[in-house]
Design an enzyme around this catalytic site. Structure first.
Site, PDB file in Angstrom:
ATOM      1  N   SER A  70       6.968   3.242 -10.146  1.00  0.00           N
ATOM      2  CA  SER A  70       6.652   4.001  -8.815  1.00  0.00           C
ATOM      3  C   SER A  70       7.089   3.302  -7.619  1.00  0.00           C
ATOM      4  O   SER A  70       8.191   2.600  -8.054  1.00  0.00           O
ATOM      5  CB  SER A  70       4.980   3.791  -8.572  1.00  0.00           C
ATOM      6  OG  SER A  70       4.433   4.722  -7.867  1.00  0.00           O
ATOM      7  N   ASN A  71       6.772   3.316  -6.616  1.00  0.00           N
ATOM      8  CA  ASN A  71       7.369   2.959  -5.494  1.00  0.00           C
ATOM      9  C   ASN A  71       6.441   2.288  -4.461  1.00  0.00           C
ATOM     10  O   ASN A  71       5.158   2.499  -4.651  1.00  0.00           O
ATOM     11  CB  ASN A  71       8.329   3.809  -4.588  1.00  0.00           C
ATOM     12  CG  ASN A  71       7.512   5.054  -4.391  1.00  0.00           C
ATOM     13  OD1 ASN A  71       6.814   5.082  -3.266  1.00  0.00           O
ATOM     14  ND2 ASN A  71       7.917   6.077  -4.806  1.00  0.00           N
ATOM     15  N   HIS A  72       6.460   1.809  -3.163  1.00  0.00           N
ATOM     16  CA  HIS A  72       5.764   1.170  -2.415  1.00  0.00           C
ATOM     17  C   HIS A  72       5.198   2.282  -1.269  1.00  0.00           C
ATOM     18  O   HIS A  72       4.507   1.591  -0.204  1.00  0.00           O
ATOM     19  CB  HIS A  72       6.357  -0.028  -1.729  1.00  0.00           C
ATOM     20  CG  HIS A  72       6.537  -1.234  -2.481  1.00  0.00           C
ATOM     21  ND1 HIS A  72       5.479  -1.952  -2.900  1.00  0.00           N
ATOM     22  CD2 HIS A  72       7.543  -1.770  -3.116  1.00  0.00           C
ATOM     23  CE1 HIS A  72       5.733  -2.868  -3.824  1.00  0.00           C
ATOM     24  NE2 HIS A  72       7.083  -2.906  -3.812  1.00  0.00           N
ATOM     25  N   SER A  73       5.240   3.467  -1.480  1.00  0.00           N
ATOM     26  CA  SER A  73       4.815   4.355  -0.476  1.00  0.00           C
ATOM     27  C   SER A  73       3.130   4.219  -0.176  1.00  0.00           C
ATOM     28  O   SER A  73       2.608   4.118  -0.955  1.00  0.00           O
ATOM     29  CB  SER A  73       5.200   5.939  -0.797  1.00  0.00           C
ATOM     30  OG  SER A  73       4.501   6.605   0.257  1.00  0.00           O
TER      31      SER A  73
ATOM     32  N   ALA B 231       6.943  10.070  -1.233  1.00  0.00           N
ATOM     33  CA  ALA B 231       8.118   9.566  -1.875  1.00  0.00           C
ATOM     34  C   ALA B 231       8.120   9.815  -3.225  1.00  0.00           C
ATOM     35  O   ALA B 231       7.543   8.983  -4.160  1.00  0.00           O
ATOM     36  CB  ALA B 231       7.969   7.927  -1.531  1.00  0.00           C
TER      37      ALA B 231
END
Ligand code: C5P
Length: 223
Positions: free
Chosen positions: A29-32, A97
Site C-alpha cells: 500500500s502507500n501513505h495516502s 493514490a
C-alpha cells in the site's frame, strides 16, 4: 447546503490508498491519508451536490451528506467507480493514490519465510480515471498528479494521455504540503489554461477547487 452551485449534480470521487493483498495477512500500500479527497467530498456536498465517495482504507469520518463506499483493492475501487458512474455522473474527481501494481497471485495461506530471498511478481492495475474519461458519456473528469520533479510537465502529459478535462498538480517533494499534511499548494491545468492556488489548509483548498471546477464545468457544458 451553504452553496447552490452544484445542486442537481452527482459528484463521484475516489480517495485514500488501495491495498493489494499478498496473502491473507499482508498487503502492499502507500501513505495516502485521504484528507484531500474527503475535504473535496465535503465541499461538493456543501455546494449542493449529491456525492458518492469511493474510499480506500483511511482514518477519517465520512462527511455529513456524503454516501461512502468502502473498498480495499484497486480492482474493487474500479468496480465501485464503474457502478457509481453508470447511473448519472456529472463530475468525477480522482484523488485516490491507487497502487499501480498488485501481486500477480494472492497466496491462500500466510506465506512462510523459508528462503533468504523472495520474489514477488506484480501486474498492472487498471487506470480508474482513464477508464472513466474513456466512457461514451464522460463526466467532467478531474485527476491529480503528485510529482516530485518537473511537476507541470508530468501533469500536462497525464492530462493528455488520460483524456482528462482538468488536472490538479501537486509538488510532493515539499513535505509541508501534500500526502499527510493538512495544507496543500497546487496548480490546476486544463486544455487552454492554468491557475495557481497558493498554500492553504486542505479544507479551504477543497472549497476553492470545487468552486473552480463548478465554474469551468458550467462554461464547458454551456459551450
Ligand atoms: O499516473 P498517476 O498515478 O500519477 O495518475 C494520478 C491520477 O490518476 C490520480 O488522479 C489518480 O487518482 C488516478 N489514478 C487512477 N487509477 C490508477 C492510477 C491513478 O484513477 N490505477
Amino acid at each position: 447546503p451553504v452553496g447552490t452551485k452544484l445542486i442537481g449534480k452527482h459528484v463521484v470521487l475516489t480517495a485514500g490508498p488501495t491495498r493489494e493483498a499478498l496473502d491473507p495477512v499482508r498487503f502492499i500500500s502507500n501513505h495516502s491519508s485521504g484528507k484531500m479527497g474527503y475535504a473535496l467530498a465535503e465541499a461538493a456536498a456543501a455546494a449542493g451536490a449529491k456525492v458518492t465517495l469511493i474510499s480506500g482504507p483511511v482514518h477519517l469520518a465520512c462527511p455529513a451528506g456524503v454516501s461512502r463506499v468502502g473498498v480495499s483493492s484497486a480492482q474493487q475501487m474500479y468496480d465501485a467507480v464503474m457502478s457509481a458512474v453508470q447511473k448519472q455522473c456529472d463530475i468525477f474527481i480522482a484523488t485516490a493514490a491507487v497502487a499501480d501494481y498488485r501481486p500477480e497471485s494472492v497466496a491462500d495461506q500466510k506465506i512462510k519465510k523459508n528462503n533468504d530471498e523472495m520474489i514477488v511478481r506484480l501486474t498492472r492495475n487498471p487506470d480508474i480515471v482513464a477508464a472513466v474519461a474513456a466512457l461514451p458519456e464522460k463526466p467532467f473528469t478531474v485527476g491529480f498528479a503528485a510529482e516530485t520533479n518537473d511537476v507541470l510537465n508530468y501533469a500536462k502529459g497525464k492530462l493528455a494521455r488520460k483524456n482528462l478535462d482538468m488536472i490538479v498538480a501537486n509538488d510532493v517533494s515539499d513535505l509541508s504540503i501534500g500526502f499527510n499534511s493538512d495544507s496543500n499548494r497546487v496548480s490546476v491545468l486544463w486544455k487552454d489554461g492554468q491557475h495557481d492556488f497558493g498554500k492553504r489548509p486542505k479544507t479551504q483548498l477543497a472549497q476553492d477547487l470545487i468552486d473552480f471546477i463548478a465554474d469551468i464545468d458550467g462554461r464547458h457544458l454551456g459551450a
